[in-house]
Design an enzyme around this catalytic site. Sequence first.
Site, short mmCIF file in Angstrom:
data_model
loop_
_atom_site.label_atom_id
_atom_site.label_comp_id
_atom_site.label_asym_id
_atom_site.label_seq_id
_atom_site.Cartn_x
_atom_site.Cartn_y
_atom_site.Cartn_z
N GLU A 12 19.62 -2.37 -9.74
CA GLU A 12 19.50 -3.35 -8.64
C GLU A 12 19.20 -4.70 -9.24
O GLU A 12 18.18 -4.86 -9.93
CB GLU A 12 18.39 -2.96 -7.65
CG GLU A 12 18.73 -1.80 -6.75
CD GLU A 12 17.70 -1.59 -5.63
OE1 GLU A 12 17.13 -2.62 -5.16
OE2 GLU A 12 17.47 -0.44 -5.25
N GLU A 29 12.68 3.60 -6.79
CA GLU A 29 11.48 2.75 -6.73
C GLU A 29 10.22 3.54 -6.36
O GLU A 29 9.44 3.13 -5.49
CB GLU A 29 11.70 1.59 -5.75
CG GLU A 29 12.75 0.61 -6.23
CD GLU A 29 12.88 -0.63 -5.35
OE1 GLU A 29 12.22 -0.69 -4.29
OE2 GLU A 29 13.65 -1.54 -5.72
#
Length: 504
Positions: A292, A173
Amino acid sequence: MKEARISIDRDYTVAETDPRIYGSFIEHLGRAVYGGIYQPGSPLSDERGFRRDVLELIREARVPLVRYPGGNFVSGYHWEDGVGPKEKRPSRLEPAWSVIESNQFGLNEFMEWCRAAGTEPMMAVNLGTRGVEDAKNIIEYCNIEKGSYYSDLRRAHGVKAPHNIRLWCLGNEMDGPWQMGHKTADEYGRTAEEAGRIMRMVDPDIELVACGSSSLAMPTFGSWEETVLEHCYDQVDYLSLHTYYGNPEDNTPDFLASSLAMDDFIRSVVSICDCVKAKKRSKKQINLSFDEWNVWYHSNEEDKKLERWIQAPHQLEDIYNHEDALLVGSMLITLLRHADRVKIACLAQLVNVIAPIMTSDTGAWRQTIFYPYMHASVYGRGTVLNTVVKSPSYESVYGDAPYLDAVAVADGERETLTIFAVNKDMAEELSVTCDLRQYAGYEILEHLELTHTDRKAVNTQAAPDAVKPSANSRSRIDAGRLTAVLSAGSWNVIRLGRVKTAGK
C-alpha cells in the site's frame, strides 16, 4: 538555471525489476468495486458486468498484479458470502468502512475479472476476526482441483479449474488499533506462522506476505517487525510496508520531499529483516512487499460527512493534482532504487478510491497520478542501474532534499535505456547531464514530460486532459553526453536506444 548530474555504469546494477513492483489494489471500499470495476446493467459494461472502459485503462498501464479484497475490509470478511448463486448471497454490515456489503462481487468474479484485465491476483486472508482454519479453507477452495469439500464446492459454483493463486497476504495491518481483530506482535506472529504453515501443507508452491508496520510512524515500528519475523520467518517470503503522504498544510517543498521518508522506511525494514536473519543463522532472505502506497489526504474531511450503512458511497475519492503526480513519480523512483529487496508493490488503490482511474456512469478518465504509474510500468522493466545523482538541494522536514530525483533502467533485450526523473523545483528549470559513452549508438527515442504551470491543476471528466504528458524537445546527445532540460515541477521519461532503420 540549476544544474545536476546523473552518473551510471552499465555493470553497476541494483537488480532486475520484478514486474509485480507495479501492482495495484482493489478493496471492497467505496466505489472501487461497485461502480468502479463492476457495474452490471451499465452500457459501459460487458455481459459479466465488468466496466470495459476501466479494463482498457488497466491494460494501458500494464497492471501486473492486483491485491484483493483488502485492506481493512478483509479483517471482517467471510469469503463464503461472495461465492455461489448471487440471489443467495447475504448482505452484511461492513464495520471497517461503516457500509453495507452486498457480496454480489466476490472471489470467483474477481478471478474472472483478473483474466479479463490481464493481471494476477494477490489474495488476502482474514486473520482478524477469523484465523488459521479459514486460511486453510480458502486456499483449498482456490488451489485444489477436486475431491475435497471446498474444491468440490468451487466446482459446484461453476468453476471447474482451480484458480492456482500463488501470492497470499496473511492479514492486513494487524498492528493497527483500528483493525478488526487487532493483535499484539506475538499474537500475530504466531497466527501468521500457523496460518502459513497450514496453507503450505495444502499448497507448498505459494508465496506468503506477513504484515509489517502500517507506517513508519507507528509506535511499535521496529519491535513489531522483529517480533513477527522471529515467529514466522521460516514460513513467509515477504514483509509488508504501507505508507501514505499528504499536503494538508499546503507546503509543497516538504510534501515533495516525502519520498525521503519512504526511502528511510525501506532501508530500516531491510535492516530489521537482515537482523532477524542473522539471529536465526538463516540462509533465507526476506524481501519486501510495499503493498500500500500513495498520496492520500484530499478526501479526509468529506469522508467525515458520509452517511453510515449505505452501499458503495463516494468514499476516499481523492482528486489528484499535478504536484501529487510528482510525488507519486518520486515514490516510484524510490521503489526502483530498492529493486533488490522490494519485489512487490501496490499503488493503493486502482479505481475511484485514492486511485489513478476515476469513473462516472458515463465514462472513465485518467487522474494526474495515472501517468507516472503507467510510464513506470510500461518503460521501467529491466535492470535497475545504480544511479548516482548530484543535485542542488533544499532544506525540508526530512533533511536535505535534492531537487532532482532520478533512476535509470536498462533493457538489454530491447537495447533501451530509460531515465525517470522528477524536478521538484516548482519555479525553475533544471539542466541535467549524464555520460552515456558506454551506450554508444544510443539516441533519444523520446522525452516525455508531465508539467503544468498550476501545481494544483487536476483532471476531471469535463477536462480529462488538463494535465497530460507532452514531448520535451530540449534533450540531446553530443559526443556521448546527454543534456536534458527539465521543466519546473516536472515528471520526465527519457527513453534512449538504437534507432532501427528500415529492413533492420
